[in-house]
Design a protein around this motif. Structure first.
Motif, short mmCIF file in Angstrom:
data_model
loop_
_atom_site.label_atom_id
_atom_site.label_comp_id
_atom_site.label_asym_id
_atom_site.label_seq_id
_atom_site.Cartn_x
_atom_site.Cartn_y
_atom_site.Cartn_z
N THR A 108 0.96 -1.27 -0.07
CA THR A 108 0.18 0.06 -0.04
C THR A 108 0.98 1.46 0.12
O THR A 108 0.78 2.38 -0.61
CB THR A 108 -0.80 0.07 1.16
N ALA A 109 1.80 1.35 0.72
CA ALA A 109 2.75 2.55 0.84
C ALA A 109 3.45 2.50 -0.48
O ALA A 109 3.78 3.68 -1.01
CB ALA A 109 3.66 2.38 1.93
N ASP A 110 3.72 1.45 -1.10
CA ASP A 110 4.43 1.51 -2.26
C ASP A 110 3.69 2.08 -3.55
O ASP A 110 4.03 3.13 -4.10
CB ASP A 110 4.83 0.12 -2.85
N HIS A 111 2.45 1.85 -3.44
CA HIS A 111 1.47 2.39 -4.27
C HIS A 111 1.07 3.85 -4.22
O HIS A 111 1.33 4.59 -5.06
CB HIS A 111 0.10 1.49 -4.07
N TYR A 112 1.12 4.11 -2.87
CA TYR A 112 0.89 5.51 -2.46
C TYR A 112 2.22 6.66 -2.94
O TYR A 112 1.80 7.51 -3.71
CB TYR A 112 0.64 5.77 -0.92
N VAL A 113 3.53 6.10 -2.66
CA VAL A 113 4.53 6.79 -3.07
C VAL A 113 4.49 6.77 -4.77
O VAL A 113 4.85 7.92 -5.27
CB VAL A 113 5.61 6.16 -2.67
N LYS A 197 -8.09 17.48 -8.44
CA LYS A 197 -8.93 16.92 -7.39
C LYS A 197 -8.85 15.54 -7.47
O LYS A 197 -8.88 14.86 -6.33
CB LYS A 197 -10.54 17.31 -7.79
N LEU A 198 -8.72 14.67 -8.47
CA LEU A 198 -8.42 13.27 -8.57
C LEU A 198 -7.28 12.89 -7.72
O LEU A 198 -7.32 11.78 -7.09
CB LEU A 198 -8.60 12.78 -9.88
N ALA A 199 -6.32 13.77 -7.76
CA ALA A 199 -4.80 13.42 -7.37
C ALA A 199 -5.06 13.65 -5.60
O ALA A 199 -4.68 12.88 -5.00
CB ALA A 199 -3.73 14.30 -7.89
N PHE A 200 -5.84 14.67 -5.32
CA PHE A 200 -6.14 14.86 -3.90
C PHE A 200 -6.81 13.60 -3.36
O PHE A 200 -6.77 13.12 -2.49
CB PHE A 200 -6.92 16.11 -3.79
N MET A 201 -8.07 13.39 -4.23
CA MET A 201 -8.76 12.35 -3.69
C MET A 201 -8.20 10.92 -3.34
O MET A 201 -8.17 10.14 -2.54
CB MET A 201 -10.21 12.14 -4.51
N LYS A 202 -7.43 10.55 -4.43
CA LYS A 202 -6.41 9.25 -4.47
C LYS A 202 -5.71 9.28 -3.09
O LYS A 202 -5.47 8.50 -2.37
CB LYS A 202 -5.76 9.10 -5.53
N SER A 203 -5.04 10.45 -2.96
CA SER A 203 -4.03 10.78 -1.62
C SER A 203 -4.77 10.40 -0.33
O SER A 203 -4.18 9.88 0.61
CB SER A 203 -3.27 11.80 -1.82
N CYS A 204 -6.03 11.03 -0.23
CA CYS A 204 -6.81 10.70 0.96
C CYS A 204 -7.18 9.33 1.02
O CYS A 204 -7.11 8.78 2.35
CB CYS A 204 -8.06 11.82 0.61
N GLN A 205 -7.62 8.87 0.09
CA GLN A 205 -7.80 7.40 0.50
C GLN A 205 -6.60 6.57 0.76
O GLN A 205 -6.72 5.51 1.45
CB GLN A 205 -8.49 6.85 -1.00
N LEU A 206 -5.56 6.91 -0.13
CA LEU A 206 -4.32 6.02 0.20
C LEU A 206 -3.77 6.71 1.83
O LEU A 206 -3.07 5.57 2.39
CB LEU A 206 -3.44 6.35 -0.65
N GLU A 207 -4.23 7.66 2.24
CA GLU A 207 -3.84 7.89 3.50
C GLU A 207 -4.61 6.94 4.55
O GLU A 207 -4.00 6.62 5.69
CB GLU A 207 -4.26 9.31 3.96
N TYR A 208 -5.73 6.80 4.34
CA TYR A 208 -6.58 5.70 5.15
C TYR A 208 -6.13 4.43 4.81
O TYR A 208 -5.83 3.75 6.14
CB TYR A 208 -8.27 5.89 4.43
N LEU A 209 -5.75 4.00 3.78
CA LEU A 209 -5.18 2.78 3.46
C LEU A 209 -3.90 2.46 4.27
O LEU A 209 -3.42 1.29 4.58
CB LEU A 209 -5.08 2.49 2.20
N PHE A 210 -3.18 3.70 4.33
CA PHE A 210 -1.69 3.54 4.89
C PHE A 210 -1.87 3.18 6.43
O PHE A 210 -1.34 2.33 7.02
CB PHE A 210 -1.07 4.84 5.02
N TRP A 211 -2.94 3.57 7.09
CA TRP A 211 -3.28 3.46 8.62
C TRP A 211 -3.78 1.87 8.65
O TRP A 211 -3.42 1.09 9.34
CB TRP A 211 -4.50 4.18 8.96
N GLU A 212 -4.64 1.51 7.67
CA GLU A 212 -4.88 -0.05 7.61
C GLU A 212 -3.74 -0.99 7.37
O GLU A 212 -3.52 -1.98 8.02
CB GLU A 212 -6.12 -0.21 6.39
N MET A 213 -2.76 -0.55 6.48
CA MET A 213 -1.80 -1.41 6.36
C MET A 213 -0.75 -1.50 7.43
O MET A 213 -0.18 -2.50 7.66
CB MET A 213 -0.79 -0.59 5.32
#
Length: 232
Positions: A108-113, A197-213
């Motif tokens: 997940t972190a790899d995907h976020y980066v 906006k799309l870049a922002f929304m993806k990063s927001c969701q990846l922030e959530y997934l980072f905590w889950e990871m």
């Protein structure tokens, strides 16, 4: 309503989900598994290294020295200030900060980066800022939420972590990035703003997934080193 305000409204469900995530509430309650803390620090150290790289790309996309200097200063903030919350987590987990550095990013972190670096290299400066903004913005609001919800005192195990992200210096990072994004949006076309906006929304969701990871101690399904060859 400014562009950044519109983005915050659009991402409200994600922010609320982050506030209620068990890793975040565990910070507030002072109750987190050691393995989850360690996994988070390992990933976040490398994530912040990537964040520094992206600030460097922002400098390369900047046309005026004010912007160049701002992103240069933010590199210093990540290098010298964000080690403090990491050290707090390491103290609670009973490990040294140094021994948690240099590990490969979990999926997940790899995907976020990869998401942030792709936007930074291929997109406009507005898209780049939009992709970066959810990190400081969600952490600022997490700090305020945990302060209000749990009212931690100095003997709270994560007091330093919560206090760091609720402080004025962290708020100023979010405020300044929002100002720069809003200024960019004033002259940007609708198509460019939708990309941001799309870049922002993806990063927001990846922030959530980072905590889950971190909470799930997510790993790659097979070793990244691969199978050792048996041939001489």
């Amino acid at each position: 309503m400014t562009f950044s305000e519109e983005l915050r409204v659009a991402a409200d469900d994600v922010f609320e989900g982050i506030f209620q995530h068990p890793f975040v509430t565990g910070l507030g309650k002072g109750d987190l598994k050691k393995e989850a803390i360690i996994h988070y620090v390992k990933a976040d150290f490398e994530y912040l290294n990537a964040f520094i790289n992206i600030y460097g790309l922002a400098i390369s996309k900047s046309d005026v020295r004010d912007e160049m200097n701002y992103f240069y200063e933010q590199i210093g903030f990540v290098l010298h200030s964000e080690i403090h919350p990491h050290n707090n987590l390491c103290e609670v987990a009973g490990v040294s900060y140094e021994e948690l550095q240099g590990y490969p990013l979990p999926p997940t972190a790899d995907h976020y980066v990869t998401h942030m670096k792709t936007v930074a290299m291929q997109g406009s400066i507005g898209e780049l800022i939009a992709a970066l903004l959810p990190c400081p913005w969600t952490y600022l609001e997490i700090g305020h939420y945990l302060n209000k919800q749990y009212k931690p005192q100095e003997n709270h195990p994560f007091y330093d972590w919560i206090s760091f992200y609720a402080q004025d210096e962290t708020a100023s990072v979010t405020t300044e990035l929002r100002k720069r994004l809003d200024k960019w949006a004033e002259d940007a076309g609708e198509k460019e703003k939708q990309k941001a906006k799309l870049a922002f929304m993806k990063s927001c969701q990846l922030e959530y997934l980072f905590w889950e990871m971190a909470y799930q101690v997510e790993e790659w399904p097979f070793s990244l080193k691969g199978k050792e060859s048996s041939y001489a």
